[in-house]
Design a protein around this motif. Structure first.
Motif, PDB file in Angstrom:
ATOM      1  N   ALA A 237      43.820  38.619  34.038  1.00 36.49           N
ATOM      2  CA  ALA A 237      44.653  39.658  34.637  1.00 36.49           C
ATOM      3  C   ALA A 237      45.824  39.031  35.382  1.00 36.49           C
ATOM      4  O   ALA A 237      45.674  37.988  36.014  1.00 36.49           O
ATOM      5  CB  ALA A 237      43.820  40.511  35.587  1.00 36.49           C
TER       6      ALA A 237
ATOM      7  N   ASP B 261      46.134  48.063  43.060  1.00 32.44           N
ATOM      8  CA  ASP B 261      44.782  48.605  43.181  1.00 32.44           C
ATOM      9  C   ASP B 261      44.437  49.501  41.990  1.00 32.44           C
ATOM     10  O   ASP B 261      43.354  49.404  41.414  1.00 32.44           O
ATOM     11  CB  ASP B 261      44.646  49.367  44.500  1.00 32.44           C
TER      12      ASP B 261
ATOM     13  N   LEU C 200      43.914  47.314  38.962  1.00 28.95           N
ATOM     14  CA  LEU C 200      42.627  46.617  39.049  1.00 28.95           C
ATOM     15  C   LEU C 200      41.471  47.550  38.684  1.00 28.95           C
ATOM     16  O   LEU C 200      40.497  47.128  38.060  1.00 28.95           O
ATOM     17  CB  LEU C 200      42.420  46.025  40.442  1.00 28.95           C
TER      18      LEU C 200
ATOM     19  N   VAL D  86      40.602  43.158  45.165  1.00 25.77           N
ATOM     20  CA  VAL D  86      39.833  42.452  44.137  1.00 25.77           C
ATOM     21  C   VAL D  86      38.338  42.584  44.437  1.00 25.77           C
ATOM     22  O   VAL D  86      37.534  42.875  43.549  1.00 25.77           O
ATOM     23  CB  VAL D  86      40.258  40.959  44.052  1.00 25.77           C
TER      24      VAL D  86
ATOM     25  N   ARG E 261      37.135  46.294  43.792  1.00 24.46           N
ATOM     26  CA  ARG E 261      37.183  46.714  42.386  1.00 24.46           C
ATOM     27  C   ARG E 261      36.215  45.936  41.494  1.00 24.46           C
ATOM     28  O   ARG E 261      35.694  46.480  40.524  1.00 24.46           O
ATOM     29  CB  ARG E 261      38.606  46.605  41.834  1.00 24.46           C
TER      30      ARG E 261
ATOM     31  N   VAL F  99      34.391  37.525  39.020  1.00 24.76           N
ATOM     32  CA  VAL F  99      35.834  37.288  39.091  1.00 24.76           C
ATOM     33  C   VAL F  99      36.090  35.875  39.608  1.00 24.76           C
ATOM     34  O   VAL F  99      35.464  35.423  40.558  1.00 24.76           O
ATOM     35  CB  VAL F  99      36.547  38.354  39.971  1.00 24.76           C
TER      36      VAL F  99
END
Length: 165
Positions: A26, A108, A111, A146, A149, A157
């Motif tokens: 991403a 946001d 994400l 991050v 989400r 992640v």
């Protein structure tokens, strides 16, 4: 309820994810169709499709059901296991009225789309410190996004910092 997964920080190149299995890389793009500085250069060096599809998305205004707008995401499959998420989270490329180009609500929203795709693919998510380079954002504001989400939903992640030169 999903198990909380901590953010993993490593030194390395986000275009070469340190993982196996389905992976989403991403990154933040601007809303004016510009692709020519920052992390996108590393992406383009590795794969041509993310840039080509981003530019086409900008020209046409839509990609599938997704309009080219702040908060939208374009998913570009670059290999059997790697998908690049072009996230529109930056308004323009220059400060305006002393505001940096980053738009936190758009990041946001983007994400959230990436999290849904990660769950659908059972993928891990990999990225540089999105929005903190040319977009002028603060990691202190992006990291909680991050976390909420991905981490709170059990999605792995990894954040990549380039080695100090």
């Amino acid at each position: 309820m999903s198990q909380l997964t901590p953010i993993q920080y490593i030194v390395g190149d986000a275009t070469q994810p340190a993982t196996t299995g389905q992976t989403i890389i991403a990154h933040v793009c601007n809303d004016i169709g510009g692709w020519g500085a920052g992390f996108v250069l590393a992406l383009s060096k590795r794969w041509k499709q993310p840039e080509l599809q981003y530019r086409q998305w900008h020209r046409e205004g839509t990609s599938g059901s997704s309009a080219f707008a702040l908060g939208a995401v374009q998913f570009v499959r670059v290999s059997e296991t790697i998908t690049v998420a072009n996230m529109i989270g930056q308004h323009g490329i220059h400060k305006s009225a002393d505001l940096p180009p980053i738009r936190y609500p758009a990041v946001d929203q983007a994400l959230a789309h990436v999290a849904e795709e990660a769950l659908r693919l059972n993928a891990s998510v990999h990225m540089p410190r999105i929005g903190c380079g040319l977009a002028g954002g603060s990691w202190d504001l992006i990291e909680p996004l991050v976390h909420s989400r991905f981490c709170e939903r059990g999605i792995s992640v990894t954040i990549y910092d380039l080695p100090k030169s």
